[in-house]
Design an enzyme around this catalytic site. Sequence first.
Site, PDB file in Angstrom:
ATOM      1  N   GLY A   1       0.832  -1.192   0.000  1.00 21.33           N
ATOM      2  CA  GLY A   1       0.000   0.000   0.000  1.00 21.33           C
ATOM      3  C   GLY A   1       0.866   1.240   0.000  1.00 21.33           C
TER       4      GLY A   1
ATOM      5  N   HIS B   1     -12.607   1.032  -6.215  1.00 23.18           N
ATOM      6  CA  HIS B   1     -11.869  -0.110  -6.757  1.00 23.18           C
ATOM      7  C   HIS B   1     -10.608   0.432  -7.424  1.00 23.18           C
ATOM      8  CE1 HIS B   1     -11.535  -3.764  -9.617  1.00 23.18           C
ATOM      9  NE2 HIS B   1     -10.927  -3.997  -8.464  1.00 23.18           N
ATOM     10  N   ASP B   2      -9.462  -0.121  -7.060  1.00 27.13           N
ATOM     11  CA  ASP B   2      -8.204   0.459  -7.531  1.00 27.13           C
ATOM     12  C   ASP B   2      -8.114   0.498  -9.050  1.00 27.13           C
ATOM     13  OD1 ASP B   2      -7.984  -2.295  -7.745  1.00 27.13           O
ATOM     14  OD2 ASP B   2      -6.165  -2.461  -6.518  1.00 27.13           O
TER      15      ASP B   2
END
Length: 722
Positions: A279, A504-505
């Site tokens: 992350g 959502h990435d």
Amino acid sequence: MPGIAEHERQQEVLRLLETDGRVSVSDLTDRFGISAVTARKDLESLERRHLLRRVRGGAVRSHGADEGAFEMRLRHRADAKRSIARAAAALVQDGDAIALDGSTTCYYMALELRERRSLIVVTNGLRAADVLSESDSITVVLPGGTVRRSSWSLVGDFGDALTSRGQLQHGFFGLRSLSVQGGLMELSAEETTAKVRMVAACTYVHGLFDSSKIGRFSLHSFVRASRVSSLFTDDSASDQLVADWKEIGVPISRVPSRGGRRLMASRNVIAVDLGAESGRVMVARFDGSRLTFEVAHRFPNGARTVGAALRWDLALLWENIRDGIARAATMVDSVDGIGVDSWGVDYGYLDAAGRLLEDPVSHRDDRTRGMIDTAIGMVGRERLYDSTGIQLNDINTIYQLLGERQTAAGRRRQDEAALLLLVPDILNNLLCGATVTEFTIASTTGAYDMANRKWATGLLDDLGIPTHFLPEVVDAGTDLGPLLPSAGDFPSLAGARVIAPGCHDTASAVAGVPFADPAAAYISSGTWSLVGVETQRPVITPATRAANLANEGGVAGTIRLLSNCTGLWLLQECRREWRAAGHDLGYFGAGYFGAAEPIGQRGEPRPPGFSAARRHAGADRRVLPADRAGGAGRHRGDCPMCTGKPRAQLPADRRGHRDGRRPASAADPHRRRRVVERAAEPPHRGRGRHPGVRRADRGDRVRERFGAAGRAGGAVRAGADA
């Protein structure tokens, strides 16, 4: 120095370490007028960023402290430094020959100069040189000297490197402090020597400094006040300072901290971007005309086995996010908004009091094994796809929920839950108390009706899955509320709002793709790889069902028509194994070994056993299924990817398949038949290839595999035009 801010205090600690090599808690309490507890907290904070190493009673320099010191200065008052750099860069014309020193403000000025033509830049700043050398129209000259890592600059006496070479029109120099009596000054003798040499080669000398430098202590003057042509600072500089320098004929330009041509209001936002492996927390700055990003914190992520389940460590994830927000808060004067994106499908339950019942289970947990077949047996394949428009993939939330229903504990947990939130929704709840989900992340569940933009409650009812805990769905861009003090209590965060991006990435990534051509496609690669196009409405047809394509939500109501396939997961798991064995290979090193020679064993990275029995290697030293295509059993770790040895150096019985069979070639008719047969199977039972398959063979397989998808592409265009 009592009463100074935390950031200034920590910067001063780094300066003390740079000069003395060691600091003690007692010295810090005396110097700053703080308690021993506060001093230790400062040292612990700096140690977490690898800027020093704690020892009994204090701290000493760490090996990474030099680089960290530069990075910390780079972030300090960054908005002001950028504005100062932009104003100073306006003096530079195409074809000029100039000097830049190694200061952080001159680094920002180097960023401003990248579009200049036929420019000659003499610099002792290694970071500035690196930035400018990317341009083919700029000549960068390094004068020599010794590398000083704390400023990433070349220091010391350059000798005659700059003498008898002609004059540079302009020289731009950062400084430690200034005064009419002492001129522009530095603390380090080595930095001073280098700047004196550079000043001597310049016709005009310009000083760049933010207002925090005013009144600071320094030792060495590198240019007298009468030699200075102009000064650039921010708008916090006092009128008295301007008057003092104006009296001796040196103009001071006071630049607004957020100056420049603006297309709209400037903004500073914090972006939290989470993946299954790692992350990062970033600061995004928009000055009214240009967007820039800077990473504040990067950290590893991963699921771990808890009891019988593979779960995400939400407490550790939250701790890293809060740490990243704290760092980001010190990098800008104010933060307007915070947004979070993450991987899809995984979720957690909140009880009636808003408490998380347990850590979310990973989509790679075994509980979804066989759930697609179970669901097909209950409602049929067509119903599963047509009700949602999402590909049948056993990682999807709907199959995780169905897997829970197979146990008494799972049924009890679902019946008791008050609210289901996906991973970014849980984090938004911690940030601001929101209890909603966002459209793009909801679309990954396989439980959302993409055609009618609502939960597919009828489908869930027929599968026996409760619907009472489904949250409200909001669009990307929704203001979720003010940031809670528990998430970060810094002055710059006082007005921050939590905004739902494309949570959502992949949706957030695709939102940044410049789709100049309506037929353009994208590839977004991480743990999973997603290959697709952007459409204005869902495309749910027999062709897309046959190709098992997903209609996932996009930002601004668009649809991402895509295929979800295995990405870097195999390489990530290899790196995890190697790291546990003491070999910490980066992606470059791992990719080098993997590409060096074909590996003997061939097989798709998504048969049953990879996609469903997907325990992390570090959790259970996974045994690969023995019955999978291409052979197998336990991985022995003797392939070139693991040993780093060329295939020719391995024993003959270890060059191909480990069972001694000859690797199949592209010309092998039996292999070709297997390729065609597998291409007809649905992708959620996916077959793929081992990285050792030759490129020509790969092309054949892609054509075979996506033949149906090619026809689906026609349906996509027709659907988009309808």
